[in-house]
Scaffold this motif. Structure first.
Motif, PDB file in Angstrom:
ATOM      1  N   THR A 240       0.828  -1.205   0.000  1.00 12.12           N
ATOM      2  CA  THR A 240       0.000   0.000   0.000  1.00 12.12           C
ATOM      3  C   THR A 240       0.861   1.253   0.000  1.00 12.12           C
ATOM      4  O   THR A 240       0.542   2.254  -0.651  1.00 12.12           O
ATOM      5  CB  THR A 240      -0.923   0.004   1.240  1.00 12.12           C
ATOM      6  OG1 THR A 240      -1.753  -1.151   1.212  1.00 12.12           O
ATOM      7  CG2 THR A 240      -1.799   1.245   1.255  1.00 12.12           C
ATOM      8  N   MET A 241       1.985   1.183   0.717  1.00  9.03           N
ATOM      9  CA  MET A 241       2.897   2.330   0.816  1.00  9.03           C
ATOM     10  C   MET A 241       3.811   2.475  -0.394  1.00  9.03           C
ATOM     11  O   MET A 241       4.506   3.498  -0.521  1.00  9.03           O
ATOM     12  CB  MET A 241       3.764   2.178   2.069  1.00  9.03           C
ATOM     13  CG  MET A 241       3.028   2.266   3.373  1.00  9.03           C
ATOM     14  SD  MET A 241       4.092   1.804   4.783  1.00  9.03           S
ATOM     15  CE  MET A 241       5.476   2.935   4.564  1.00  9.03           C
ATOM     16  N   LYS A 242       3.835   1.514  -1.271  1.00 11.37           N
ATOM     17  CA  LYS A 242       4.818   1.467  -2.353  1.00 11.37           C
ATOM     18  C   LYS A 242       4.926   2.768  -3.156  1.00 11.37           C
ATOM     19  O   LYS A 242       6.044   3.213  -3.466  1.00 11.37           O
ATOM     20  CB  LYS A 242       4.514   0.292  -3.288  1.00 11.37           C
ATOM     21  CG  LYS A 242       5.616   0.015  -4.300  1.00 11.37           C
ATOM     22  CD  LYS A 242       5.333  -1.278  -5.064  1.00 11.37           C
ATOM     23  CE  LYS A 242       6.458  -1.589  -6.044  1.00 11.37           C
ATOM     24  NZ  LYS A 242       6.215  -2.869  -6.761  1.00 11.37           N
ATOM     25  N   PRO A 243       3.797   3.422  -3.501  1.00 10.66           N
ATOM     26  CA  PRO A 243       3.920   4.661  -4.287  1.00 10.66           C
ATOM     27  C   PRO A 243       4.672   5.785  -3.594  1.00 10.66           C
ATOM     28  O   PRO A 243       5.202   6.673  -4.265  1.00 10.66           O
ATOM     29  CB  PRO A 243       2.453   5.057  -4.545  1.00 10.66           C
ATOM     30  CG  PRO A 243       1.686   3.787  -4.420  1.00 10.66           C
ATOM     31  CD  PRO A 243       2.387   3.025  -3.350  1.00 10.66           C
ATOM     32  N   ILE A 244       4.746   5.748  -2.258  1.00 13.32           N
ATOM     33  CA  ILE A 244       5.408   6.858  -1.556  1.00 13.32           C
ATOM     34  C   ILE A 244       6.698   6.420  -0.859  1.00 13.32           C
ATOM     35  O   ILE A 244       7.326   7.214  -0.167  1.00 13.32           O
ATOM     36  CB  ILE A 244       4.446   7.542  -0.560  1.00 13.32           C
ATOM     37  CG1 ILE A 244       3.831   6.534   0.430  1.00 13.32           C
ATOM     38  CG2 ILE A 244       3.328   8.241  -1.298  1.00 13.32           C
ATOM     39  CD1 ILE A 244       4.537   6.391   1.712  1.00 13.32           C
ATOM     40  N   ILE A 245       7.095   5.171  -1.043  1.00 13.78           N
ATOM     41  CA  ILE A 245       8.359   4.715  -0.466  1.00 13.78           C
ATOM     42  C   ILE A 245       9.525   5.381  -1.177  1.00 13.78           C
ATOM     43  O   ILE A 245       9.594   5.400  -2.402  1.00 13.78           O
ATOM     44  CB  ILE A 245       8.488   3.182  -0.560  1.00 13.78           C
ATOM     45  CG1 ILE A 245       7.530   2.489   0.407  1.00 13.78           C
ATOM     46  CG2 ILE A 245       9.928   2.738  -0.258  1.00 13.78           C
ATOM     47  CD1 ILE A 245       7.522   0.974   0.294  1.00 13.78           C
ATOM     48  N   ASN A 246      10.417   5.953  -0.397  1.00 12.73           N
ATOM     49  CA  ASN A 246      11.660   6.497  -0.939  1.00 12.73           C
ATOM     50  C   ASN A 246      12.760   5.478  -0.619  1.00 12.73           C
ATOM     51  O   ASN A 246      13.017   5.183   0.557  1.00 12.73           O
ATOM     52  CB  ASN A 246      11.967   7.856  -0.303  1.00 12.73           C
ATOM     53  CG  ASN A 246      13.199   8.515  -0.891  1.00 12.73           C
ATOM     54  OD1 ASN A 246      14.273   7.922  -0.930  1.00 12.73           O
ATOM     55  ND2 ASN A 246      13.055   9.752  -1.339  1.00 12.73           N
ATOM     56  N   GLU A 247      13.381   4.949  -1.635  1.00 15.02           N
ATOM     57  CA  GLU A 247      14.323   3.841  -1.457  1.00 15.02           C
ATOM     58  C   GLU A 247      15.641   4.245  -0.792  1.00 15.02           C
ATOM     59  O   GLU A 247      16.482   3.388  -0.548  1.00 15.02           O
ATOM     60  CB  GLU A 247      14.617   3.199  -2.812  1.00 15.02           C
ATOM     61  CG  GLU A 247      13.402   2.541  -3.444  1.00 15.02           C
ATOM     62  CD  GLU A 247      13.737   1.805  -4.729  1.00 15.02           C
ATOM     63  OE1 GLU A 247      13.331   0.642  -4.876  1.00 15.02           O
ATOM     64  OE2 GLU A 247      14.425   2.406  -5.581  1.00 15.02           O
ATOM     65  N   ILE A 266       9.588   7.750   5.909  1.00 12.95           N
ATOM     66  CA  ILE A 266       8.871   8.079   4.686  1.00 12.95           C
ATOM     67  C   ILE A 266       8.882   9.594   4.514  1.00 12.95           C
ATOM     68  O   ILE A 266       9.109  10.334   5.483  1.00 12.95           O
ATOM     69  CB  ILE A 266       7.403   7.586   4.710  1.00 12.95           C
ATOM     70  CG1 ILE A 266       6.621   8.246   5.849  1.00 12.95           C
ATOM     71  CG2 ILE A 266       7.322   6.067   4.787  1.00 12.95           C
ATOM     72  CD1 ILE A 266       5.122   8.016   5.790  1.00 12.95           C
ATOM     73  N   PRO A 267       8.626  10.082   3.309  1.00 11.84           N
ATOM     74  CA  PRO A 267       8.435  11.524   3.152  1.00 11.84           C
ATOM     75  C   PRO A 267       7.198  11.980   3.920  1.00 11.84           C
ATOM     76  O   PRO A 267       6.246  11.209   4.080  1.00 11.84           O
ATOM     77  CB  PRO A 267       8.219  11.688   1.634  1.00 11.84           C
ATOM     78  CG  PRO A 267       8.724  10.425   1.018  1.00 11.84           C
ATOM     79  CD  PRO A 267       8.505   9.345   2.036  1.00 11.84           C
ATOM     80  N   ASN A 297      10.176  17.813  -1.596  1.00  6.56           N
ATOM     81  CA  ASN A 297       9.731  17.564  -0.228  1.00  6.56           C
ATOM     82  C   ASN A 297      10.983  17.533   0.639  1.00  6.56           C
ATOM     83  O   ASN A 297      11.840  16.673   0.477  1.00  6.56           O
ATOM     84  CB  ASN A 297       8.979  16.232  -0.152  1.00  6.56           C
ATOM     85  CG  ASN A 297       8.290  16.040   1.192  1.00  6.56           C
ATOM     86  OD1 ASN A 297       8.695  16.592   2.206  1.00  6.56           O
ATOM     87  ND2 ASN A 297       7.231  15.241   1.193  1.00  6.56           N
ATOM     88  N   GLU A 298      11.081  18.460   1.574  1.00  5.14           N
ATOM     89  CA  GLU A 298      12.295  18.593   2.365  1.00  5.14           C
ATOM     90  C   GLU A 298      12.156  18.043   3.785  1.00  5.14           C
ATOM     91  O   GLU A 298      13.049  18.204   4.602  1.00  5.14           O
ATOM     92  CB  GLU A 298      12.716  20.073   2.413  1.00  5.14           C
ATOM     93  CG  GLU A 298      13.057  20.624   1.026  1.00  5.14           C
ATOM     94  CD  GLU A 298      13.518  22.064   1.064  1.00  5.14           C
ATOM     95  OE1 GLU A 298      13.287  22.729   2.098  1.00  5.14           O
ATOM     96  OE2 GLU A 298      14.102  22.532   0.062  1.00  5.14           O
ATOM     97  N   LYS A 299      11.031  17.355   4.052  1.00  7.46           N
ATOM     98  CA  LYS A 299      10.836  16.798   5.389  1.00  7.46           C
ATOM     99  C   LYS A 299      10.548  15.309   5.296  1.00  7.46           C
ATOM    100  O   LYS A 299       9.658  14.866   4.575  1.00  7.46           O
ATOM    101  CB  LYS A 299       9.683  17.490   6.112  1.00  7.46           C
ATOM    102  CG  LYS A 299       9.418  16.919   7.507  1.00  7.46           C
ATOM    103  CD  LYS A 299       8.291  17.638   8.218  1.00  7.46           C
ATOM    104  CE  LYS A 299       8.761  18.980   8.747  1.00  7.46           C
ATOM    105  NZ  LYS A 299       7.732  19.597   9.629  1.00  7.46           N
ATOM    106  N   MET A 300      11.299  14.511   6.040  1.00  2.88           N
ATOM    107  CA  MET A 300      11.048  13.081   6.158  1.00  2.88           C
ATOM    108  C   MET A 300      10.639  12.763   7.590  1.00  2.88           C
ATOM    109  O   MET A 300      10.960  13.504   8.528  1.00  2.88           O
ATOM    110  CB  MET A 300      12.275  12.257   5.749  1.00  2.88           C
ATOM    111  CG  MET A 300      13.539  12.581   6.497  1.00  2.88           C
ATOM    112  SD  MET A 300      14.974  11.631   5.917  1.00  2.88           S
ATOM    113  CE  MET A 300      14.964  10.301   7.105  1.00  2.88           C
ATOM    114  N   VAL A 301       9.912  11.661   7.739  1.00  2.00           N
ATOM    115  CA  VAL A 301       9.345  11.309   9.033  1.00  2.00           C
ATOM    116  C   VAL A 301       9.841   9.937   9.452  1.00  2.00           C
ATOM    117  O   VAL A 301       9.736   8.967   8.693  1.00  2.00           O
ATOM    118  CB  VAL A 301       7.805  11.301   8.970  1.00  2.00           C
ATOM    119  CG1 VAL A 301       7.222  10.969  10.339  1.00  2.00           C
ATOM    120  CG2 VAL A 301       7.284  12.640   8.471  1.00  2.00           C
TER     121      VAL A 301
END
Length: 383
Positions: A240-247, A266-267, A297-301
């Motif tokens: 489900t998260m695949k579209p927003i995963i940053n590798e 994640i972002p 996007n300059e913030k990751m969580v």
């Protein structure tokens, strides 16, 4: 006179979503959550928590105008010292009498179900979404994080709610110097040929879901009030998260092929979602893809950080953080990282966050109200 309406039809659902948007329309820091994510929480077909619980939503009106809303629920898997229900998605005008009416209504509903306490504001779901009341740091919320006016704190505490635990969010610049402690830990573990670090890749989510489940259940399951993750469900979540995963920003550490630590980031989706006004139809999806492609996007969580027990206190956390930080600096645009939240009952994780030279940028609180007002209140036990 306050009128109570249970959320049962499309009109009620729309009002439940629109009321906070109207309440916060002049607050520049408010970011409206996506309507679809809110509604999925209350859909028995999509929320697994209905299998072991029940949930109702209510609107509170005066002179035909909505002045408050709330969800009240029971999750039988929520293991507490006494039977404890939950309230969440609370919004209210700045009026203690109205808030007291809402809290009384929830208390009565829960007492009829055999509950002896209520926690709030919490989610009828996982702790990683919509959990806690913001009590410090009224800045733009992270995706899935509650946001509220400062007066909400008074509404809860004046009624008699007490803080069960505080939720601390730590922030640091990505390009700030890595702690010397972590640098030393990295150097120590780097010399061990059995130790390696790998970023999570989209083309092998099944492997990383398996590794995540193994590390989580060893490091965290005993801390989640009976929660134990299943590999199949983790894989579903990852897909489900695949579209927003940053590798470049989620990392695993291995001893040979055995996973021993993980650091999942994640972002911050709210940096894109804040332009969608809660909607996610075809137009908004296209807009999201455009923003994701062209707006930095300059913030990751930071979502989850864990080390299996046998590798704790051996510097493997420092090794992982050093490896991941050096890599993401080269391959991403992120400038700020914020840890989603760490409970004040978890001094080990707080110590790690402090070692990262972070600062507490916001604080939330999970409140508890005991129905027996003569019973001694106890805070969440320290892990």
């Amino acid at each position: 006179m306050i009128i109570v309406e249970e959320v049962q039809n499309k009109h009620h659902k729309r009002e439940f979503l629109e009321f906070p948007a109207q309440l916060y329309k002049h607050d520049k820091n408010y970011i409206r959550p996506l309507d679809k994510y809110i509604e999925e929480i209350f859909d028995p077909e999509k929320n697994k928590f209905f299998k072991n619980g029940e949930c109702k939503r209510f609107l509170f009106k005066k002179n035909h105008k909505t002045i408050g809303k709330v969800a009240v629920f029971i999750n039988h898997c929520y293991e507490q010292k006494q039977p404890t229900g939950g309230i969440g998605f609370f919004d209210c005008i700045n009026d203690q009498e109205t808030a007291n009416f809402i809290f009384d209504y929830c208390k009565n509903w829960l007492q009829e179900k055999g509950m002896e306490a209520m926690d709030g504001p919490i989610n009828f779901g996982e702790r990683d979404k919509f959990w806690g009341l913001l009590i410090e740091g009224y800045i733009e919320p992270l995706f899935g994080m509650n946001y509220n006016f400062p007066y909400y704190k008074d509404l809860f505490e004046n009624y008699g709610f007490e803080i069960y635990f505080e939720q601390l969010c730590f922030t640091r610049p990505v390009f700030a110097e890595v702690s010397r402690i972590f640098t030393i830990a990295h150097e120590k573990n780097r010399r061990n040929p059995a130790i390696s670090a790998q970023p999570m890749k989209k083309n092998n989510l099944a492997k990383f879901a398996k590794d995540f489940t193994e590390v989580y259940n060893k490091a965290w399951a005993c801390h989640g009030e009976g929660k134990h993750l299943e590999e199949a469900k983790v894989l579903k979540m990852f897909n489900t998260m695949k579209p927003i995963i940053n590798e470049h920003i989620s990392w695993f550490v291995y001893e040979n092929e055995k996973p021993i630590a993980m650091w999942i980031n994640i972002p911050d989706l709210n940096q894109w979602f804040k332009y969608l006004n809660g909607k996610f139809g075809l137009f908004e999806k296209l807009k999201f893809l455009f923003l994701k492609r062209f707006k930095k996007n300059e913030k990751m969580v930071g979502l989850v950080f864990g080390v299996v027990p046998e590798w704790q206190k051996k510097g493997i956390d420092g090794y992982m953080i050093w490896e991941g930080t050096q890599y993401l600096r080269k391959h991403t645009d992120f400038k700020i990282t914020e840890l989603q939240w760490i409970g004040d009952f978890n001094p080990k994780m707080i110590k790690i966050a402090e070692t990262l030279d972070t600062t507490v940028t916001r604080k939330l609180a999970t409140y508890r109200y005991l129905f027996d007002r003569n019973k001694e209140f106890e805070r969440h036990p320290i892990l």
